[in-house]
Design an enzyme around this catalytic site. Sequence first.
Site, PDB file in Angstrom:
ATOM      1  N   GLY A  14       0.709  -1.011   0.022  1.00 20.55           N
ATOM      2  CA  GLY A  14       0.494  -0.067   0.100  1.00 20.55           C
ATOM      3  C   GLY A  14       1.034   1.324  -0.365  1.00 20.55           C
ATOM      4  NE  ARG A  75      -2.135  -4.428  -2.509  1.00 18.47           N
ATOM      5  CZ  ARG A  75      -2.230  -3.886  -0.707  1.00 18.47           C
ATOM      6  NH1 ARG A  75      -1.122  -4.265  -0.225  1.00 18.47           N
ATOM      7  NH2 ARG A  75      -2.335  -2.625  -0.793  1.00 18.47           N
ATOM      8  CG  ASP A 106       2.903  -7.808   8.398  1.00 19.25           C
ATOM      9  OD1 ASP A 106       4.233  -7.650   8.821  1.00 19.25           O
ATOM     10  OD2 ASP A 106       2.052  -8.130   8.299  1.00 19.25           O
ATOM     11  CB  THR A 129       1.826   0.604   6.022  1.00 16.56           C
ATOM     12  OG1 THR A 129       0.301   1.059   6.218  1.00 16.56           O
ATOM     13  CG2 THR A 129       2.542  -0.028   7.202  1.00 16.56           C
ATOM     14  CG  ASP A 131      -2.511  -0.256   7.933  1.00 18.34           C
ATOM     15  OD1 ASP A 131      -3.759   1.284   8.093  1.00 18.34           O
ATOM     16  OD2 ASP A 131      -2.717  -0.978   7.252  1.00 18.34           O
ATOM     17  CG  ASP A 133       0.092  -2.371  10.770  1.00 23.68           C
ATOM     18  OD1 ASP A 133       1.037  -2.098   9.870  1.00 23.68           O
ATOM     19  OD2 ASP A 133      -0.332  -3.449   9.909  1.00 23.68           O
ATOM     20  NE  ARG A 175      -7.272  -4.789   5.212  1.00 22.56           N
ATOM     21  CZ  ARG A 175      -6.994  -4.557   4.340  1.00 22.56           C
ATOM     22  NH1 ARG A 175      -8.334  -3.779   3.382  1.00 22.56           N
ATOM     23  NH2 ARG A 175      -5.507  -4.301   3.840  1.00 22.56           N
TER      24      ARG A 175
HETATM   25  P1  ADP Z   1       1.849  -4.130   2.700  1.00 19.81           P
HETATM   26  O1  ADP Z   1       3.698  -4.339   2.406  1.00 19.81           O
HETATM   27  O2  ADP Z   1       1.758  -2.791   2.591  1.00 19.81           O
HETATM   28  O3  ADP Z   1       1.295  -5.128   3.588  1.00 19.81           O
HETATM   29  P2  ADP Z   1       1.329  -6.279   0.909  1.00 19.81           P
HETATM   30  O4  ADP Z   1       0.805  -7.749   2.271  1.00 19.81           O
HETATM   31  O5  ADP Z   1       0.605  -6.399  -0.379  1.00 19.81           O
HETATM   32  O6  ADP Z   1       1.421  -4.690   1.345  1.00 19.81           O
HETATM   33  O7  ADP Z   1       2.945  -6.628   0.221  1.00 19.81           O
HETATM   34  C1  ADP Z   1       2.898  -6.828  -0.638  1.00 19.81           C
HETATM   35  C2  ADP Z   1       4.487  -7.556  -1.085  1.00 19.81           C
HETATM   36  O8  ADP Z   1       5.201  -8.195  -0.649  1.00 19.81           O
HETATM   37  C3  ADP Z   1       3.378  -8.505  -1.772  1.00 19.81           C
HETATM   38  O9  ADP Z   1       2.584  -8.420  -3.381  1.00 19.81           O
HETATM   39  C4  ADP Z   1       4.088  -9.744  -2.585  1.00 19.81           C
HETATM   40  O10 ADP Z   1       5.099  -9.041  -3.675  1.00 19.81           O
HETATM   41  C5  ADP Z   1       5.419  -9.466  -0.826  1.00 19.81           C
HETATM   42  N1  ADP Z   1       5.124 -10.305  -0.230  1.00 19.81           N
HETATM   43  C6  ADP Z   1       3.733 -10.324   0.634  1.00 19.81           C
HETATM   44  N2  ADP Z   1       3.400 -11.391   1.470  1.00 19.81           N
HETATM   45  C7  ADP Z   1       4.534 -12.285   0.744  1.00 19.81           C
HETATM   46  C8  ADP Z   1       5.384 -13.974   1.262  1.00 19.81           C
HETATM   47  N3  ADP Z   1       4.111 -14.258   1.898  1.00 19.81           N
HETATM   48  N4  ADP Z   1       6.203 -14.352   0.268  1.00 19.81           N
HETATM   49  C9  ADP Z   1       6.695 -13.273  -0.642  1.00 19.81           C
HETATM   50  N5  ADP Z   1       6.183 -12.062  -0.823  1.00 19.81           N
HETATM   51  C10 ADP Z   1       5.747 -11.691   0.165  1.00 19.81           C
END
Ligand code: ADP
Length: 327
Positions: A14, A75, A106, A129, A131, A133, A175
Amino acid sequence: MNTIHNIGVFTSGGDAPGMNACIRAVVRTALFEGKRVTGIHQGYQGMLDANFTEMNSRSVSNIIQKGGTILKTARCLEFKTPEGRALAYQNIKNAGIDGLVAIGGDGTFTGADYFSKEYDIPVICVPGTIDNDLYGSDYTLGYDTATNTVIDAIDKIRDTAASHGRLFFIEVMGRDSGCIALNAGIAGGAEAIMLPEKETAIDDLIELLEKAAFKQKTSTIVIVAEGEKNGGAYNVANRVKEKFDYYDTKVSILGHLQRGGSPSSFDRVLASRMGYAAVKCLLAGDTRMTVGLRGNEIKTTSLEEALHNKEFKLSKDMLEISHIMAI
Ligand code: ADP
């Protein structure tokens, strides 16, 4: 210790206000240290697509005040697979990138954790982020700006609520984290705040609203974090209306406007400090670390700890303050 020549920087997950200011800080600190910087577009997706651009000081001119991220974000599901990460590693090696600064939340941290365990590439993560968090930083990038955006909205809604004698339910982002809701709620003088971390029974909320009405409040604002347990602002409003119709009731979902906008001075300075620290850490030979603000100092936390420790950022005092100030 590997000597780093070319730092890859990317934003992922995000978007958050302050990401641009952080990219700028990474680029300018790295150049100051005599290193090259490569911008990786669209987060992990850019590693898979070899979507890279060499950056110089002018690449980051005039962006400190801009929301969003000039490197874009995405993503990327493929990065969650070992094959995806193998291709990403091949591409960044081919581009001569030998250290990474990841700015995100995260999920971004989780991707960096897998990648740096599997491959010999140092990674430093910056918490970006709205959030707030993530463990290891009192504030994440973008949180202050988002909270100020919400306060601005509450103030405007208060004008109309007070003029008509209305009850407003305002849904804000969060969330799993009630940081925006609690802080913006206190700052905006909300009569009640509903958080993901703490279930609010509808009957208790009604009792509170009745008290406010009895005390002749001319308007009432309830802040509802999107992840609170009664199903969001519309559901809460409908259930309240069944039993309590003292006020004309309205719902306002603030949505994505909370993500955008020019970063606050706090976020710009925080981003500059974190981007600077991330580069310094990489050059000092650190890897698998996050940088964060604790007290008024930038400190590092291991990626392991940042991912596995959950910090409850809502203090008991803040919860009590929100109740005492409300009536
Ligand atoms: P944020 O970083 O804001 O929490 P996301 O949860 O969408 O956003 O995570 C961003 C990107 O990080 C994902 O689109 C993916 O490419 C990578 N990512 C997230 N979880 C994993 C995972 N378990 N293993 C490998 N890459 C991950």
